[in-house]
Motif scaffolding. Sequence first.
Motif, PDB file in Angstrom:
ATOM      1  N   LEU A 112      35.410  42.345  43.540  1.00  0.00           N
ATOM      2  CA  LEU A 112      35.309  40.898  43.336  1.00  0.00           C
ATOM      3  C   LEU A 112      34.432  40.563  42.130  1.00  0.00           C
ATOM      4  N   GLY A 113      33.356  41.309  41.950  1.00  0.00           N
ATOM      5  CA  GLY A 113      32.494  41.097  40.787  1.00  0.00           C
ATOM      6  C   GLY A 113      33.231  41.360  39.484  1.00  0.00           C
ATOM      7  N   ALA A 114      34.037  42.427  39.465  1.00  0.00           N
ATOM      8  CA  ALA A 114      34.824  42.735  38.267  1.00  0.00           C
ATOM      9  C   ALA A 114      35.815  41.612  37.978  1.00  0.00           C
ATOM     10  N   TYR A 115      36.463  41.118  39.025  1.00  0.00           N
ATOM     11  CA  TYR A 115      37.421  40.031  38.850  1.00  0.00           C
ATOM     12  C   TYR A 115      36.721  38.769  38.347  1.00  0.00           C
ATOM     13  N   PHE A 116      35.554  38.486  38.880  1.00  0.00           N
ATOM     14  CA  PHE A 116      34.769  37.335  38.442  1.00  0.00           C
ATOM     15  C   PHE A 116      34.422  37.452  36.957  1.00  0.00           C
ATOM     16  N   LEU A 117      33.977  38.642  36.540  1.00  0.00           N
ATOM     17  CA  LEU A 117      33.595  38.839  35.144  1.00  0.00           C
ATOM     18  C   LEU A 117      34.776  38.689  34.192  1.00  0.00           C
ATOM     19  N   VAL A 118      35.913  39.270  34.541  1.00  0.00           N
ATOM     20  CA  VAL A 118      37.067  39.169  33.646  1.00  0.00           C
ATOM     21  C   VAL A 118      37.655  37.758  33.668  1.00  0.00           C
ATOM     22  N   SER A 119      37.648  37.107  34.822  1.00  0.00           N
ATOM     23  CA  SER A 119      38.175  35.738  34.903  1.00  0.00           C
ATOM     24  C   SER A 119      37.288  34.750  34.164  1.00  0.00           C
ATOM     25  N   GLY A 120      35.998  35.014  34.142  1.00  0.00           N
ATOM     26  CA  GLY A 120      35.057  34.151  33.438  1.00  0.00           C
ATOM     27  C   GLY A 120      34.952  34.447  31.959  1.00  0.00           C
TER      28      GLY A 120
END
Length: 89
Positions: free
Chosen positions: A11-19
């Motif tokens: 989830l953290g990886a997804y948050f970073l790439v989405s942001g």
Amino acid sequence: MIGWIGAGLILGAYFLVSGGRVTGASPIYQWMNVVGAVGFVLYGWWHGAVATAALNLIWFLIGAVSLWRIWSGRRASASANGAAGRSRS
């Protein structure tokens, strides 16, 4: 606990790439996905959730291949830059 750690990393990886803080081609994004997937594989296997374990094994393989491509691309780039620098001398 390992399942929560895996979930947090993915989830953290997804948050970073989405942001827009990292790209899908960044090593940190891929490492977070690889390690997170390992956590989910272990958790799924331990609890008999074969579909979850299988899905995350595939997720792990995709991330591992991406990391290998990133690493080999940087290595090839460094070799090319080194050869170019030597030819100018």
